[in-house]
Design a protein around this motif. Structure first.
Motif, PDB file in Angstrom:
ATOM      1  N   THR A 219       7.252   6.054  -3.796  1.00 42.38           N
ATOM      2  CA  THR A 219       7.743   5.285  -4.686  1.00 42.38           C
ATOM      3  C   THR A 219       8.539   4.092  -4.073  1.00 42.38           C
ATOM      4  O   THR A 219       8.124   2.921  -4.543  1.00 42.38           O
ATOM      5  CB  THR A 219       8.546   5.993  -5.548  1.00 42.38           C
ATOM      6  OG1 THR A 219       8.014   7.174  -6.331  1.00 42.38           O
ATOM      7  CG2 THR A 219       8.746   5.157  -6.762  1.00 42.38           C
ATOM      8  N   ILE A 220       9.308   4.063  -3.200  1.00 41.69           N
ATOM      9  CA  ILE A 220      10.176   3.125  -2.517  1.00 41.69           C
ATOM     10  C   ILE A 220       8.905   2.096  -1.868  1.00 41.69           C
ATOM     11  O   ILE A 220       9.362   1.088  -1.996  1.00 41.69           O
ATOM     12  CB  ILE A 220      11.283   3.713  -1.516  1.00 41.69           C
ATOM     13  CG1 ILE A 220      12.230   4.467  -2.333  1.00 41.69           C
ATOM     14  CG2 ILE A 220      11.796   2.652  -0.792  1.00 41.69           C
ATOM     15  CD1 ILE A 220      13.168   5.347  -1.233  1.00 41.69           C
ATOM     16  N   GLU A 221       8.252   2.851  -1.234  1.00 41.98           N
ATOM     17  CA  GLU A 221       7.126   1.870  -0.494  1.00 41.98           C
ATOM     18  C   GLU A 221       6.097   1.313  -1.422  1.00 41.98           C
ATOM     19  O   GLU A 221       6.049  -0.330  -1.181  1.00 41.98           O
ATOM     20  CB  GLU A 221       6.131   2.874   0.418  1.00 41.98           C
ATOM     21  CG  GLU A 221       6.701   3.384   1.479  1.00 41.98           C
ATOM     22  CD  GLU A 221       6.066   4.064   2.434  1.00 41.98           C
ATOM     23  OE1 GLU A 221       4.583   4.426   1.922  1.00 41.98           O
ATOM     24  OE2 GLU A 221       6.426   4.921   3.338  1.00 41.98           O
ATOM     25  N   GLN A 222       6.100   1.760  -2.557  1.00 42.59           N
ATOM     26  CA  GLN A 222       5.144   0.983  -3.750  1.00 42.59           C
ATOM     27  C   GLN A 222       6.045  -0.211  -4.243  1.00 42.59           C
ATOM     28  O   GLN A 222       5.406  -1.107  -4.530  1.00 42.59           O
ATOM     29  CB  GLN A 222       4.676   1.618  -4.465  1.00 42.59           C
ATOM     30  CG  GLN A 222       3.814   2.912  -4.335  1.00 42.59           C
ATOM     31  CD  GLN A 222       2.445   2.327  -4.027  1.00 42.59           C
ATOM     32  OE1 GLN A 222       1.841   1.629  -4.538  1.00 42.59           O
ATOM     33  NE2 GLN A 222       1.605   2.729  -2.992  1.00 42.59           N
ATOM     34  N   LYS A 223       7.344   0.065  -4.424  1.00 47.15           N
ATOM     35  CA  LYS A 223       8.135  -1.011  -4.879  1.00 47.15           C
ATOM     36  C   LYS A 223       8.201  -2.172  -4.175  1.00 47.15           C
ATOM     37  O   LYS A 223       8.574  -3.372  -4.384  1.00 47.15           O
ATOM     38  CB  LYS A 223       9.359  -0.391  -5.416  1.00 47.15           C
ATOM     39  CG  LYS A 223       9.476   0.544  -6.524  1.00 47.15           C
ATOM     40  CD  LYS A 223      10.785   1.265  -6.553  1.00 47.15           C
ATOM     41  CE  LYS A 223      11.805   0.362  -7.285  1.00 47.15           C
ATOM     42  NZ  LYS A 223      13.085   1.080  -7.675  1.00 47.15           N
ATOM     43  N   ARG A 224       7.999  -2.121  -2.764  1.00 45.71           N
ATOM     44  CA  ARG A 224       8.270  -2.994  -1.811  1.00 45.71           C
ATOM     45  C   ARG A 224       6.824  -3.992  -1.685  1.00 45.71           C
ATOM     46  O   ARG A 224       6.828  -5.180  -1.180  1.00 45.71           O
ATOM     47  CB  ARG A 224       8.505  -2.639  -0.413  1.00 45.71           C
ATOM     48  CG  ARG A 224       9.764  -1.844  -0.179  1.00 45.71           C
ATOM     49  CD  ARG A 224      10.047  -1.563   1.249  1.00 45.71           C
ATOM     50  NE  ARG A 224      11.244  -0.698   1.309  1.00 45.71           N
ATOM     51  CZ  ARG A 224      11.294   0.329   1.923  1.00 45.71           C
ATOM     52  NH1 ARG A 224      10.186   0.991   2.532  1.00 45.71           N
ATOM     53  NH2 ARG A 224      12.493   1.032   2.461  1.00 45.71           N
ATOM     54  N   LEU A 225       5.914  -3.408  -2.227  1.00 46.02           N
ATOM     55  CA  LEU A 225       4.650  -4.103  -2.080  1.00 46.02           C
ATOM     56  C   LEU A 225       4.542  -5.544  -3.110  1.00 46.02           C
ATOM     57  O   LEU A 225       5.119  -5.548  -4.073  1.00 46.02           O
ATOM     58  CB  LEU A 225       3.313  -3.284  -2.573  1.00 46.02           C
ATOM     59  CG  LEU A 225       3.106  -2.144  -1.671  1.00 46.02           C
ATOM     60  CD1 LEU A 225       2.063  -1.023  -1.939  1.00 46.02           C
ATOM     61  CD2 LEU A 225       2.758  -2.436   0.026  1.00 46.02           C
ATOM     62  N   GLU A 226       3.734  -6.256  -2.531  1.00 46.87           N
ATOM     63  CA  GLU A 226       3.652  -7.779  -3.218  1.00 46.87           C
ATOM     64  C   GLU A 226       3.081  -7.315  -4.751  1.00 46.87           C
ATOM     65  O   GLU A 226       1.792  -6.648  -4.609  1.00 46.87           O
ATOM     66  CB  GLU A 226       2.851  -8.725  -2.578  1.00 46.87           C
ATOM     67  CG  GLU A 226       2.740 -10.043  -3.146  1.00 46.87           C
ATOM     68  CD  GLU A 226       2.193 -11.050  -2.397  1.00 46.87           C
ATOM     69  OE1 GLU A 226       1.675 -11.939  -2.805  1.00 46.87           O
ATOM     70  OE2 GLU A 226       1.765 -10.724  -1.279  1.00 46.87           O
ATOM     71  N   GLY A 227       3.309  -7.930  -5.671  1.00 43.05           N
ATOM     72  CA  GLY A 227       2.703  -7.712  -7.017  1.00 43.05           C
ATOM     73  C   GLY A 227       2.990  -6.247  -7.584  1.00 43.05           C
ATOM     74  O   GLY A 227       2.470  -5.945  -8.796  1.00 43.05           O
TER      75      GLY A 227
END
Length: 595
Positions: A256-264
């Protein structure tokens, strides 16, 4: 109600009546299938072709014969033996096709019967049947309540078949349950729906999402590797983590943390479902005294009652907020609770909202709100107290009148049969007992309600009251409510004995043709020199029917759940035990020939 012209048209030319064709006294049996009732007269057990036809009847009525039992009951494989027989005859996949067709056109009166038949197919040892059954799981079980019921049925069937404490969570079962959750990710809007389902349907039938997902060993990455690159995958994985390990774990998870860092991310589906879960979870963290805050949260996100912590449900302001988007049937169930909290005071906006909804014809008809729903709500509300007496509320006449008005509007949800019907009520003393299926009503009250529905809906319906030796006409006026009919039925008095064949004898002796007889009784017929089923058979043989279809007989037994005066082997006879919201529709369909 029948017009004078309709009554005159009912008289038809009879064939020569063969005297002596129905002479067996009710104290003697006419079939080996008959049993003795509570007063030692012979009647049929209420349950007695073609296997596919039997399956259709089971899916519709819950029995493979023309019999319907109101209320809830525990199903077992003997109830659906036709399904097992089809599987044994290598027609299991065909049974699954029929189950799917029924599910798609909503022909079943209770979803339980469809789910149970599907569970039998999925528990089958025939691989083709099992594969076909699991293949339609998502088509039949559309909400978590249905899925949990399916899981529960499967477990019970496995134990019943094996006689052991086996749960039946084999590979095929686990994969099908996993697929049920994966299918939420076929569209973006379905993932939002999944978030709603996870937070509203937390527990049903003794199961939770955590229980089911863990039993299914759902591992998206491992079992569905092709799905990992799908843009909806992150949202689905997050929701599964929330269901199994909770929101706190899901939020702190590295994925989840990685997904929140993604653009968009802010515009992603994952962000939307995370926000929704956050709002519902926020309700659980509110200070018990912050009623205004929880009220605002409900209004902003249209939260349902099941998503609100119980401790807030004692506040008037919370119910006022919930009422804004509350479905009609939920509103009916909670009228008493809202009245206790004084949400429906004389000049309140909430009371006006309730009254407007109850009498909104477009809303009632489009939602197919059944008259029985109004009737139960009306009876519960007018009592002014809960069933256990712990909760009491003021009864407002305006609400009572609105419920009666809505009830009459809802009659439009049941189309007329356009058949000639004789509706007969047996004036037995036992009719003051509680009605099977609707414990809040006496058999007399339920009968009055059924009479009101049919007499007002049908264009050619003759109504009468019968005892052991006579039939008397029963008048139903256009503006009668259920209380008027109850009082009128009581004015006839009650008899210790009744003869269930009297309405049919009345039709014969008056040379009248009816497409259908509807007899409301307790089946404890104690007099008469002919069995009702025998009298009906003779009537069918001696009357010159219009067209090829024989008349039909409906026996509504309000008191006795296990016996009936109707012949269960006769496909032109429908035996009904008790009363619920399905009964008027079942009778309607049967008389029209739709079942």
């Amino acid at each position: 109600m029948a017009d004078r012209e309709d009554e005159e048209d009912m008289e038809v030319e009879f064939l020569t009546i063969r005297e002596g064709t129905c002479s067996t006294d009710q104290r003697d049996p006419i079939s080996k299938q008959q049993v003795q009732n509570a007063v030692d007269r012979f009647v049929f057990p209420s349950l007695a072709s073609d296997l596919e036809e039997e399956l259709v009847r089971f899916l519709r009525l819950g029995h493979s014969t023309n019999a319907y039992s109101s209320g809830s009951r525990d199903l077992n494989t003997m109830d659906a033996d036709c399904v097992l027989e089809l599987i044994r005859n290598e027609k299991g996949p065909r049974a699954v096709e029929i189950i799917k067709e029924f599910s798609e056109v909503h022909q079943a009166y209770k979803q339980d019967y469809i789910i149970y038949a599907l569970a039998i197919c999925c528990r089958s040892s025939d691989p083709n049947t099992k594969r076909a059954g699991y293949g339609i799981l998502s088509d039949v079980c559309k909400i978590p309540t249905h899925l949990f019921k399916f899981v529960d049925f499967c477990q019970k069937i496995s134990k019943e078949q094996s006689k052991l404490k086996e749960s039946g969570w084999g590979r095929a079962h686990r994969k099908a349950i996993s697929n049920w959750y994966i299918k939420y990710a076929d569209e973006e809007k379905h993932l939002t729906l999944m978030a709603y389902h996870l937070t509203k349907y937390r527990r049903r039938e003794g199961w939770t999402h955590r229980d089911v997902i863990r039993k299914a060993h759902l591992k998206i990455d491992k079992d569905f590797p092709k799905f990992v690159n799908n843009r909806l995958y992150p949202a689905l994985k997050y929701l599964v983590m929330v269901a199994v390990k909770g929101k706190k774990f899901a939020d702190a998870n590295e994925f989840t943390i990685e997904q929140k860092r993604l653009e968009g991310f802010e515009s992603s589906v994952l962000a939307k479902v995370m926000n929704y879960i956050e709002q519902v979870d926020e309700a659980r963290r509110y200070d018990p005294e912050d009623v205004a805050g929880i009220r605002g949260l409900i209004l902003r996100h249209k939260l349902a009652r099941e998503q609100i912590p119980t401790l807030f449900l004692k506040h008037k302001e919370v119910w006022n907020a919930l009422l804004r988007h509350m479905p009609m049937t939920a509103m009916f169930r909670n009228l008493g609770k809202m009245s206790v909290l004084e949400c429906l005071t004389e000049d309140s906006f909430e009371k006006q909202l309730v009254l407007s909804k109850i009498q909104n014809e477009e809303l009632i008809v489009s939602s197919s709100i059944h008259p029985m729903t109004f009737m139960v709500a009306l009876n519960q509300y007018k009592e002014g107290k809960s069933a256990n007496g712990k909760r009491k509320w003021p009864v407002l006449e305006s609400v009572m009148n609105a419920l009666r008005g809505g009830l009459h509007i809802s009659l439009k949800c049941i189309p007329p049969t356009d058949k000639r019907i004789l509706l007969a009520f047996g004036a037995s003393q036992s009719m003051t007992k509680k009605c099977i299926g609707v414990p809040s009503l006496s058999a007399l009250e339920a009968s009055a309600f059924m009479i009101m529905i049919m007499a007002k809906r049908e264009r050619a319906c003759e109504t009468l009251v019968f005892t052991s030796n006579e039939c008397q006409p029963l008048t139903v006026e256009a503006d009668d409510n259920e209380n008027d009919i109850v009082n009128r039925l009581m004015s006839f008095g009650s008899s210790e004995t009744t003869d269930g064949s009297m309405p049919i004898k009345y039709a014969r002796s008056n040379r009248k043709y009816f497409d259908a007889f509807v007899i409301i009784t307790d089946s404890d017929t104690t007099s008469g020199n002919v069995h009702p089923s025998e009298a009906f058979k003779t009537y069918c043989e001696t009357v010159k029917s219009k067209g090829e279809r024989r008349p039909r007989l409906v026996v509504c037994d309000m008191i006795s759940p296990s016996v009936t005066i109707g012949d269960p082997t006769d496909l032109n006879t429908l035996n009904i035990s008790g009363f619920d919201h399905n009964v008027p529709r079942i009778i309607n369909d049967f008389i029209r020939g739709d079942s």
